[in-house]
Design a protein around this motif. Sequence first.
Motif, PDB file in Angstrom:
ATOM      1  N   ILE A   1       0.753  -1.170  -0.240  1.00 34.77           N
ATOM      2  CA  ILE A   1      -0.033   0.023  -0.065  1.00 34.77           C
ATOM      3  C   ILE A   1       0.838   1.207   0.038  1.00 34.77           C
ATOM      4  CG2 ILE A   1      -1.583   1.216   1.141  1.00 34.77           C
ATOM      5  CD1 ILE A   1      -2.605  -1.326   2.602  1.00 34.77           C
ATOM      6  N   ILE A   2       0.492   2.132  -0.913  1.00 36.77           N
ATOM      7  CA  ILE A   2       1.252   3.413  -0.842  1.00 36.77           C
ATOM      8  C   ILE A   2       0.555   4.679  -0.583  1.00 36.77           C
ATOM      9  CG2 ILE A   2       2.694   4.923  -2.584  1.00 36.77           C
ATOM     10  CD1 ILE A   2       2.886   2.315  -4.399  1.00 36.77           C
ATOM     11  N   GLY A   3       0.864   5.141   0.686  1.00 34.31           N
ATOM     12  CA  GLY A   3       0.426   6.204   1.262  1.00 34.31           C
ATOM     13  C   GLY A   3      -0.303   5.891   2.614  1.00 34.31           C
ATOM     14  N   GLY A   4       0.136   6.724   3.565  1.00 35.75           N
ATOM     15  CA  GLY A   4      -0.374   6.347   4.958  1.00 35.75           C
ATOM     16  C   GLY A   4      -1.513   7.404   5.480  1.00 35.75           C
ATOM     17  N   GLY A   5      -2.253   7.871   4.648  1.00 36.97           N
ATOM     18  CA  GLY A   5      -3.547   8.643   5.238  1.00 36.97           C
ATOM     19  C   GLY A   5      -4.608   7.781   5.411  1.00 36.97           C
ATOM     20  N   PRO A   6      -5.911   8.458   5.713  1.00 36.74           N
ATOM     21  CA  PRO A   6      -6.968   7.628   6.023  1.00 36.74           C
ATOM     22  C   PRO A   6      -7.192   6.500   5.193  1.00 36.74           C
ATOM     23  CG  PRO A   6      -7.325  10.229   6.251  1.00 36.74           C
ATOM     24  CD  PRO A   6      -6.066   9.859   5.620  1.00 36.74           C
ATOM     25  N   ALA A   7      -7.156   6.851   3.712  1.00 34.74           N
ATOM     26  CA  ALA A   7      -7.338   5.677   2.613  1.00 34.74           C
ATOM     27  C   ALA A   7      -6.364   4.285   2.820  1.00 34.74           C
ATOM     28  CB  ALA A   7      -7.203   6.151   1.356  1.00 34.74           C
ATOM     29  N   GLY A   8      -5.276   4.761   3.003  1.00 35.36           N
ATOM     30  CA  GLY A   8      -4.071   3.591   3.150  1.00 35.36           C
ATOM     31  C   GLY A   8      -4.211   2.983   4.380  1.00 35.36           C
ATOM     32  N   LEU A   9      -4.740   3.704   5.439  1.00 27.27           N
ATOM     33  CA  LEU A   9      -4.716   2.928   6.776  1.00 27.27           C
ATOM     34  C   LEU A   9      -5.919   2.308   6.656  1.00 27.27           C
ATOM     35  CD1 LEU A   9      -3.586   2.722   9.511  1.00 27.27           C
ATOM     36  CD2 LEU A   9      -4.747   4.844  10.177  1.00 27.27           C
ATOM     37  N   GLY A  10      -6.961   2.758   6.189  1.00 29.50           N
ATOM     38  CA  GLY A  10      -8.431   1.983   6.185  1.00 29.50           C
ATOM     39  C   GLY A  10      -8.221   0.668   5.553  1.00 29.50           C
TER      40      GLY A  10
ATOM     41  N   ALA B   1       2.820 -11.228   3.076  1.00 21.45           N
ATOM     42  CA  ALA B   1       3.480  -9.889   3.445  1.00 21.45           C
ATOM     43  C   ALA B   1       2.455  -8.822   2.939  1.00 21.45           C
ATOM     44  CB  ALA B   1       4.799  -9.667   2.758  1.00 21.45           C
ATOM     45  N   VAL B   2       2.323  -7.946   3.849  1.00 19.69           N
ATOM     46  CA  VAL B   2       1.322  -6.807   3.698  1.00 19.69           C
ATOM     47  C   VAL B   2       2.384  -5.716   4.271  1.00 19.69           C
ATOM     48  CG1 VAL B   2      -0.687  -5.277   4.027  1.00 19.69           C
ATOM     49  CG2 VAL B   2      -0.697  -7.922   3.471  1.00 19.69           C
ATOM     50  N   SER B   3       2.560  -4.532   3.587  1.00 17.81           N
ATOM     51  CA  SER B   3       3.270  -3.484   3.906  1.00 17.81           C
ATOM     52  C   SER B   3       2.799  -2.183   3.201  1.00 17.81           C
ATOM     53  CB  SER B   3       4.730  -3.432   3.569  1.00 17.81           C
ATOM     54  OG  SER B   3       5.602  -2.508   3.846  1.00 17.81           O
ATOM     55  N   LEU B   4       2.666  -0.942   4.376  1.00 15.15           N
ATOM     56  CA  LEU B   4       2.239   0.275   3.913  1.00 15.15           C
ATOM     57  C   LEU B   4       3.626   1.316   3.991  1.00 15.15           C
ATOM     58  CD1 LEU B   4      -0.948   2.374   4.859  1.00 15.15           C
ATOM     59  CD2 LEU B   4       1.361   3.153   5.272  1.00 15.15           C
ATOM     60  N   VAL B   5       3.942   1.978   2.829  1.00 16.03           N
ATOM     61  CA  VAL B   5       4.819   2.718   2.840  1.00 16.03           C
ATOM     62  C   VAL B   5       4.119   4.320   2.926  1.00 16.03           C
ATOM     63  CG1 VAL B   5       6.621   1.522   1.990  1.00 16.03           C
ATOM     64  CG2 VAL B   5       5.194   2.880   0.322  1.00 16.03           C
ATOM     65  N   GLU B   6       5.007   5.186   3.725  1.00 13.93           N
ATOM     66  CA  GLU B   6       4.400   6.683   3.680  1.00 13.93           C
ATOM     67  C   GLU B   6       5.903   7.420   3.692  1.00 13.93           C
ATOM     68  OE1 GLU B   6       3.500  10.171   4.509  1.00 13.93           O
ATOM     69  OE2 GLU B   6       1.740   8.631   4.170  1.00 13.93           O
ATOM     70  N   ARG B   7       5.627   8.371   2.941  1.00 18.31           N
ATOM     71  CA  ARG B   7       6.947   9.201   2.773  1.00 18.31           C
ATOM     72  C   ARG B   7       7.030  10.226   3.711  1.00 18.31           C
ATOM     73  NH1 ARG B   7       4.092  12.796  -2.379  1.00 18.31           N
ATOM     74  NH2 ARG B   7       2.472  13.700  -1.116  1.00 18.31           N
ATOM     75  N   ARG B   8       6.212  10.579   4.572  1.00 21.01           N
ATOM     76  CA  ARG B   8       6.567  11.408   5.770  1.00 21.01           C
ATOM     77  C   ARG B   8       6.736  10.815   7.098  1.00 21.01           C
ATOM     78  NH1 ARG B   8       1.100  14.918   6.116  1.00 21.01           N
ATOM     79  NH2 ARG B   8       2.630  16.575   7.238  1.00 21.01           N
ATOM     80  N   GLU B   9       7.131  11.631   8.082  1.00 19.88           N
ATOM     81  CA  GLU B   9       7.524  10.897   9.330  1.00 19.88           C
ATOM     82  C   GLU B   9       6.523  10.061  10.123  1.00 19.88           C
ATOM     83  OE1 GLU B   9       9.477  13.961  11.639  1.00 19.88           O
ATOM     84  OE2 GLU B   9      10.985  14.303  10.089  1.00 19.88           O
TER      85      GLU B   9
ATOM     86  N   ALA C   1       3.660  -2.468  12.957  1.00 23.15           N
ATOM     87  CA  ALA C   1       4.604  -3.321  12.546  1.00 23.15           C
ATOM     88  C   ALA C   1       4.668  -3.548  10.804  1.00 23.15           C
ATOM     89  CB  ALA C   1       4.533  -4.818  13.105  1.00 23.15           C
ATOM     90  N   TYR C   2       3.418  -3.242  10.235  1.00 19.64           N
ATOM     91  CA  TYR C   2       3.300  -3.083   8.789  1.00 19.64           C
ATOM     92  C   TYR C   2       3.475  -1.725   8.043  1.00 19.64           C
ATOM     93  CZ  TYR C   2       1.103  -7.520  10.220  1.00 19.64           C
ATOM     94  OH  TYR C   2       0.915  -8.706  10.746  1.00 19.64           O
ATOM     95  N   ILE C   3       3.807  -0.737   8.949  1.00 16.39           N
ATOM     96  CA  ILE C   3       4.027   0.535   8.366  1.00 16.39           C
ATOM     97  C   ILE C   3       5.443   0.957   8.513  1.00 16.39           C
ATOM     98  CG2 ILE C   3       3.305   3.012   8.811  1.00 16.39           C
ATOM     99  CD1 ILE C   3       0.914   1.873   9.980  1.00 16.39           C
ATOM    100  N   ARG C   4       5.722   1.469   7.140  1.00 15.10           N
ATOM    101  CA  ARG C   4       7.153   2.043   7.178  1.00 15.10           C
ATOM    102  C   ARG C   4       7.085   3.490   6.834  1.00 15.10           C
ATOM    103  NH1 ARG C   4      10.177  -1.140   2.828  1.00 15.10           N
ATOM    104  NH2 ARG C   4       7.963  -1.918   2.010  1.00 15.10           N
ATOM    105  N   CYS C   5       7.658   4.429   7.635  1.00 19.08           N
ATOM    106  CA  CYS C   5       7.298   5.812   7.376  1.00 19.08           C
ATOM    107  C   CYS C   5       8.749   6.374   6.690  1.00 19.08           C
ATOM    108  CB  CYS C   5       7.229   6.733   8.618  1.00 19.08           C
ATOM    109  SG  CYS C   5       5.457   6.285   9.110  1.00 19.08           S
ATOM    110  N   ASN C   6       9.000   7.433   6.415  1.00 18.28           N
ATOM    111  CA  ASN C   6       9.942   8.119   5.653  1.00 18.28           C
ATOM    112  C   ASN C   6      10.456   7.269   4.484  1.00 18.28           C
ATOM    113  OD1 ASN C   6      10.366  10.251   7.486  1.00 18.28           O
ATOM    114  ND2 ASN C   6      10.991   8.779   8.959  1.00 18.28           N
ATOM    115  N   ILE C   7       9.611   6.442   3.695  1.00 19.79           N
ATOM    116  CA  ILE C   7       9.952   5.976   2.577  1.00 19.79           C
ATOM    117  C   ILE C   7       9.038   6.555   1.420  1.00 19.79           C
ATOM    118  CG2 ILE C   7       9.687   3.581   1.605  1.00 19.79           C
ATOM    119  CD1 ILE C   7      11.634   3.601   3.768  1.00 19.79           C
TER     120      ILE C   7
END
Length: 584
Positions: A22-31, A50-58, A155-161
Amino acid sequence: MNGHAVPAPPFVADPHPKRVLIIGGGPAGLGVLRALLHQHPGEAPPPFEAVSLVERREDIGGVWNIDSKTVALERSYPNGHASGHWPVYANPQEAQQGRPHWPSPSYPLLRGNVLPRFLSYSTAGRFPAPSENEPFPSLDETQAYLVEAAKPVRAYIRCNIECVGVWELPDDKPDQNRWAVRLHDWNDGGKAVTEYWDAVIPATSFTDAPAYPAIPGIKEVHDIGKLQHCKWYRGVEGTYTADERILVVGNGNSANDVAAHLASHRVAGKHEPIYRAARHAKLIIFSALEDERIKDVPTVKAFHVRERAGKAVLDVELIDSSIIENVDRVVLGSGYQYGKYHWIHLLSRGATSADEAHLPGHHDGADWQAPAESDLWKPVSLAPRALGQGPEPDDPGRLVGLWEQMVHARAATLAFANLPITYTPFILADVQGHALRSLWDASPASLPPTLEARLQSERDRLAEIEARKKALPELEAAGEKAWRDKLEKNRAVDRGELPESERIPAFETVAPDHVTLLHFHILGDDGLPYANRLRKVALAGHPEWEQRLLDWNTIEEERKGMYAVKVESLKRARERRRIAGGVE
């Protein structure tokens, strides 16, 4: 192709990905992340390896995450804002140097217009009651809910990516595909790496791409530093003064909020009002109060940058031929461009032996980059239009080739979260995430079996819009006459032929523009049947979710009634300020 038939790209008939990004950790990605991973007691575990979410911000939060460090960086730019700069950097003079920062398009005083019930994920707890007996939560309260909702899946979220590109790849099986995703890791100085996934879900906000109206002279206004899009508005203090002549263009949520904020720092009779120009009459979904410090005027016809006394000055010509002279600032509340995912690349054809050199091998997997000149890929959309750039003749203005504005009809392991615009995006992401899980987890739910069948929802949507457009000429003719009659009545008041009590508020005298709301991706009242269709898909695979997933039929009246509640809350807030003796 040496006279041979060009092979077709793979049609993914039965998508059951095991590895999902998942690309983007806003309400849509998190939901969507929560929906893919959630497991109620007694339910089978999610089938994904494997499921992962990347978010470009901190941190997660998307537009609701506004951090003071980035706002401070924006204020270090000329004129106290970073309008037109995206992303921003610690040293504005050295763009592309050092770590990029992506500001939220929100502003600290923002208070939403969606009730807490419709900000609650079905897999998380209810949104807490807002403070101070307000019916709608503040920006900070909304971000706090998202941070809390993220805790079980951290554990599935990676920020600053940062995701810089996605490319569809052929698979060993002719009816399957996979995806190469190029990332910059800002936890490691921006180190570039390519990862490989079975499925990709872009959940990025349309606010990356501001829309600029095609008004003559708008580029010149930007060039003299007098233009700011609401995307870069962060509040009044330190940026605006009460003595400036300011024009806000638009009367949607952002434009109305900005006009109200600016007006709140002015005193009626002492300061000039804020001018607000709009193309259409105020809609009920854009809640705002009448304010004598805001003067509504007809829409803008042209901007004229002239030189007076050796200085560049701005005059604004309105559609009724009147002129607002010496305008100090123009703030655009003109919205955003939808469906711009030019950084995602689809296979334009099937791969041949000649393409092997362009495809990632075992030796260079993490370092692979798509060659710039290869015709094996094409972007899923055109790039956003820049300021002063007119529409491309071949730009459809939407994402093409999707089933239910979500899953790519051919490359069915590509799905978009919250692409269509609704009144209630949190619960839309929730039902989309559950529908995707049902489609991808080998449950009885499935996509239509053929490409033509998958594209039927797109054809149906286009037919709906065309049918509505056919009714427009009659509506517009009647609206045009009513508009002209109202303008003439106000001119009669100006001439003293009618009493002031007969004056029609200016926001009711703007020219009609029914086409504005006929955008493919703006659902409006069509959000209810859309959500119902996705809920049906989710329940086809998992009937045990019946009690979990919100039934939109039961909430539609309350959902549409939010805007009347918002107006009443604005009135109460104004009265509290009046009693407190503060500036409204």
